[in-house]
Design a protein around this motif. Structure first.
Motif, PDB file in Angstrom:
ATOM      1  N   LYS A 193       0.830  -1.212   0.000  1.00 17.65           N
ATOM      2  CA  LYS A 193       0.000   0.000   0.000  1.00 17.65           C
ATOM      3  C   LYS A 193       0.862   1.259   0.000  1.00 17.65           C
ATOM      4  N   LEU A 194       0.390   2.271  -0.699  1.00 17.34           N
ATOM      5  CA  LEU A 194       1.032   3.573  -0.648  1.00 17.34           C
ATOM      6  C   LEU A 194       0.797   4.182   0.738  1.00 17.34           C
ATOM      7  N   GLU A 195       1.590   5.156   1.097  1.00 23.78           N
ATOM      8  CA  GLU A 195       1.454   5.811   2.395  1.00 23.78           C
ATOM      9  C   GLU A 195       1.318   7.317   2.175  1.00 23.78           C
ATOM     10  N   LEU A 196       0.290   7.898   2.764  1.00 22.91           N
ATOM     11  CA  LEU A 196       0.021   9.322   2.589  1.00 22.91           C
ATOM     12  C   LEU A 196      -0.082  10.022   3.931  1.00 22.91           C
ATOM     13  N   PHE A 197       0.745  11.045   4.126  1.00 16.79           N
ATOM     14  CA  PHE A 197       0.629  11.924   5.275  1.00 16.79           C
ATOM     15  C   PHE A 197      -0.295  13.069   4.874  1.00 16.79           C
ATOM     16  N   SER A 198      -1.329  13.281   5.675  1.00 19.50           N
ATOM     17  CA  SER A 198      -2.372  14.216   5.270  1.00 19.50           C
ATOM     18  C   SER A 198      -3.180  14.617   6.497  1.00 19.50           C
ATOM     19  N   GLY A 238      11.277  15.581   6.587  1.00 20.78           N
ATOM     20  CA  GLY A 238      12.070  16.710   7.055  1.00 20.78           C
ATOM     21  C   GLY A 238      11.270  17.986   7.209  1.00 20.78           C
ATOM     22  N   THR A 239       9.964  17.958   6.874  1.00 19.97           N
ATOM     23  CA  THR A 239       9.108  19.138   7.011  1.00 19.97           C
ATOM     24  C   THR A 239       7.780  18.720   7.637  1.00 19.97           C
ATOM     25  N   LYS A 240       6.974  19.726   7.979  1.00 18.49           N
ATOM     26  CA  LYS A 240       5.646  19.468   8.519  1.00 18.49           C
ATOM     27  C   LYS A 240       4.557  19.634   7.457  1.00 18.49           C
ATOM     28  N   GLU A 241       4.970  19.881   6.216  1.00 20.01           N
ATOM     29  CA  GLU A 241       4.005  20.166   5.157  1.00 20.01           C
ATOM     30  C   GLU A 241       3.356  18.882   4.639  1.00 20.01           C
ATOM     31  N   VAL A 242       2.060  18.989   4.331  1.00 17.37           N
ATOM     32  CA  VAL A 242       1.338  17.900   3.692  1.00 17.37           C
ATOM     33  C   VAL A 242       0.697  18.443   2.408  1.00 17.37           C
ATOM     34  N   PRO A 243       0.428  17.560   1.448  1.00 17.38           N
ATOM     35  CA  PRO A 243       0.572  16.108   1.536  1.00 17.38           C
ATOM     36  C   PRO A 243       2.021  15.673   1.367  1.00 17.38           C
ATOM     37  N   ASN A 273      -7.006  19.729   4.487  1.00 18.31           N
ATOM     38  CA  ASN A 273      -5.937  20.406   3.762  1.00 18.31           C
ATOM     39  C   ASN A 273      -6.278  20.439   2.268  1.00 18.31           C
ATOM     40  N   PRO A 274      -6.295  21.602   1.624  1.00 16.55           N
ATOM     41  CA  PRO A 274      -6.740  21.689   0.229  1.00 16.55           C
ATOM     42  C   PRO A 274      -5.845  20.942  -0.754  1.00 16.55           C
ATOM     43  N   TYR A 275      -4.540  20.888  -0.488  1.00 13.46           N
ATOM     44  CA  TYR A 275      -3.624  20.206  -1.399  1.00 13.46           C
ATOM     45  C   TYR A 275      -3.704  18.691  -1.218  1.00 13.46           C
ATOM     46  N   ALA A 276      -3.832  18.266   0.025  1.00 12.26           N
ATOM     47  CA  ALA A 276      -3.969  16.829   0.290  1.00 12.26           C
ATOM     48  C   ALA A 276      -5.265  16.293  -0.293  1.00 12.26           C
ATOM     49  N   ARG A 277      -6.318  17.118  -0.290  1.00 10.87           N
ATOM     50  CA  ARG A 277      -7.593  16.688  -0.854  1.00 10.87           C
ATOM     51  C   ARG A 277      -7.430  16.312  -2.330  1.00 10.87           C
ATOM     52  N   ILE A 278      -6.679  17.094  -3.074  1.00 11.51           N
ATOM     53  CA  ILE A 278      -6.484  16.843  -4.498  1.00 11.51           C
ATOM     54  C   ILE A 278      -5.776  15.507  -4.715  1.00 11.51           C
ATOM     55  N   VAL A 279      -4.827  15.194  -3.857  1.00 14.67           N
ATOM     56  CA  VAL A 279      -4.114  13.913  -3.965  1.00 14.67           C
ATOM     57  C   VAL A 279      -5.034  12.756  -3.600  1.00 14.67           C
ATOM     58  N   ARG A 280      -5.809  12.905  -2.548  1.00 13.77           N
ATOM     59  CA  ARG A 280      -6.722  11.827  -2.141  1.00 13.77           C
ATOM     60  C   ARG A 280      -7.758  11.563  -3.228  1.00 13.77           C
ATOM     61  N   GLU A 281      -8.201  12.604  -3.910  1.00 16.15           N
ATOM     62  CA  GLU A 281      -9.147  12.417  -5.013  1.00 16.15           C
ATOM     63  C   GLU A 281      -8.546  11.517  -6.084  1.00 16.15           C
ATOM     64  N   ALA A 282      -7.281  11.748  -6.423  1.00 15.42           N
ATOM     65  CA  ALA A 282      -6.613  10.937  -7.444  1.00 15.42           C
ATOM     66  C   ALA A 282      -6.473   9.495  -6.985  1.00 15.42           C
ATOM     67  N   LEU A 283      -6.111   9.286  -5.732  1.00 12.91           N
ATOM     68  CA  LEU A 283      -5.995   7.928  -5.202  1.00 12.91           C
ATOM     69  C   LEU A 283      -7.333   7.205  -5.282  1.00 12.91           C
ATOM     70  N   CYS A 284      -8.412   7.943  -5.058  1.00 15.13           N
ATOM     71  CA  CYS A 284      -9.744   7.351  -5.141  1.00 15.13           C
ATOM     72  C   CYS A 284     -10.110   7.018  -6.583  1.00 15.13           C
ATOM     73  N   GLU A 285      -9.841   7.944  -7.489  1.00 16.62           N
ATOM     74  CA  GLU A 285     -10.184   7.716  -8.900  1.00 16.62           C
ATOM     75  C   GLU A 285      -9.389   6.566  -9.503  1.00 16.62           C
ATOM     76  N   SER A 327       7.445  12.264  -2.284  1.00 16.30           N
ATOM     77  CA  SER A 327       7.309  13.665  -2.676  1.00 16.30           C
ATOM     78  C   SER A 327       6.303  14.373  -1.782  1.00 16.30           C
ATOM     79  N   GLY A 328       6.547  15.670  -1.593  1.00 13.59           N
ATOM     80  CA  GLY A 328       5.612  16.532  -0.891  1.00 13.59           C
ATOM     81  C   GLY A 328       5.001  17.568  -1.810  1.00 13.59           C
ATOM     82  N   ASP A 329       5.217  17.432  -3.103  1.00 16.65           N
ATOM     83  CA  ASP A 329       4.675  18.340  -4.111  1.00 16.65           C
ATOM     84  C   ASP A 329       3.429  17.709  -4.716  1.00 16.65           C
ATOM     85  N   TYR A 330       2.262  18.295  -4.463  1.00 11.04           N
ATOM     86  CA  TYR A 330       1.021  17.659  -4.897  1.00 11.04           C
ATOM     87  C   TYR A 330       0.937  17.519  -6.413  1.00 11.04           C
TER      88      TYR A 330
END
Length: 301
Positions: free
Chosen positions: A220-225, A266-271, A229-241, A282-285
């Motif tokens: 399984k892939l692993e997602l910190f989210s 090394g950062t607190k940024e998500v996704p 969070n508006p950027y994490a939402r876009i990534v989760r949508e793709a994982l769902c599709e 990667s942390g770049d959506y």
């Protein structure tokens, strides 16, 4: 530690034993008292093709990210303040591979309510996306629970499986939130504002992408989210599709799981996404989106 979460209680749930367990321990199924609106399924069936007309078509192609971020940010504002902060903490010794399994799809307002609760409780969970047109996970829900309805939670710590978002939220707070009540408005908000993110995002994360690969990655892939969070939402949508199962590490504001994220990125940024199958991180959506559609679909990105 699991036993302390599963002690009997005089809560709002009915517990019935099940003899179909493959585990040597006694299993229970929670029989939910409440019911979702009867017309939810038909409304989604109507909404899916309608919103698809405004979703920008092929999700694997170049997008207007100014619009993407703007609509996702508006969706975040419509759900403020739920799903942003971790108010109750789990132990950092909790395994990376959790024993909570959530069958849901990103655009569903009732599934969103459960994900918001998971963020507030600082719980990780295995997510099994069940978009409309699902080729595998919806069948699992029907076989396990008896009907195709979402969200559907399996708590392997306690041998519990259940439908109904309101009941799932109450259960999670009781078992993993030391019996505290859900945040004010979390349970009531779906009727008033729950559909706004679905509409604003034009149904992204609602239907299976027709060119998604049928074979699942071995790990399984692993997602910190965190949920809102508006950027994490876009990534989760793709994982769902793409119907890709993944381990969701919730790291809302104040989360003790931030240490896990810092160790990984090394950062607190998500996704922040890790594909243990290929070594991609990667942390770049935008980069994550390109990678997902390039790796797990038959489309040419």
């Amino acid at each position: 530690m699991a036993s302390m979460f599963c002690s009997p209680s005089n809560s709002n749930f009915l517990l019935s034993s099940s003899s179909s367990s493959s585990s040597p321990s006694r299993r229970f199924r929670i029989v939910a008292k409440s019911t979702s609106p009867a017309n939810t399924g038909s409304f989604l069936a109507f909404l899916c093709p309608l919103l698809k007309l405004f979703s920008g078509g092929d999700p694997s192609q170049q997008r207007n990210f100014t619009i993407e971020v703007a609509t996702s940010s508006l969706a975040t504002l419509s759900r403020f303040p739920w799903g942003t902060k971790s108010k109750l903490y789990t132990s950092l010794t909790t395994p990376i591979t959790p024993n909570l399994h959530l069958f849901e799809f990103e655009a569903c307002p009732f599934c969103r309510r459960v994900r918001e609760a998971l963020t507030e409780l600082d719980l990780s969970v295995e997510v099994y996306p069940c978009p409309k047109g699902s080729v595998r996970h919806r069948e699992v829900v029907t076989r396990t629970g008896g009907k195709e309805q979402f969200p559907f939670l399996i708590d392997q710590n306690c041998g519990v499986s259940m439908y109904e978002s309101g009941d799932i939220v109450k259960y999670l707070f009781e078992r993993y939130g030391e019996g505290t009540r859900p945040s004010l408005g979390l349970l009531e908000s779906t009727i008033l504002t729950g559909w706004m993110p679905t509409i604003l995002r034009a149904g992204r994360g609602m239907t299976l992408w027709e060119r998604s690969r049928l074979d699942l990655p071995p790990v399984k892939l692993e997602l910190f989210s965190y949920e809102n969070n508006p950027y994490a939402r876009i990534v989760r949508e793709a994982l769902c599709e793409l119907e890709l199962p993944y381990t969701l590490q919730n790291v809302g504001e104040g989360s003790r799981r931030i240490k896990l994220l810092l160790d990984a990125s090394g950062t607190k940024e998500v996704p922040y996404m890790i594909d243990h199958n290929t070594g991609f991180q990667s942390g770049d959506y935008k980069m994550i989106l390109s990678y997902l559609f390039e790796t797990y679909s038959t489309a040419i990105v």
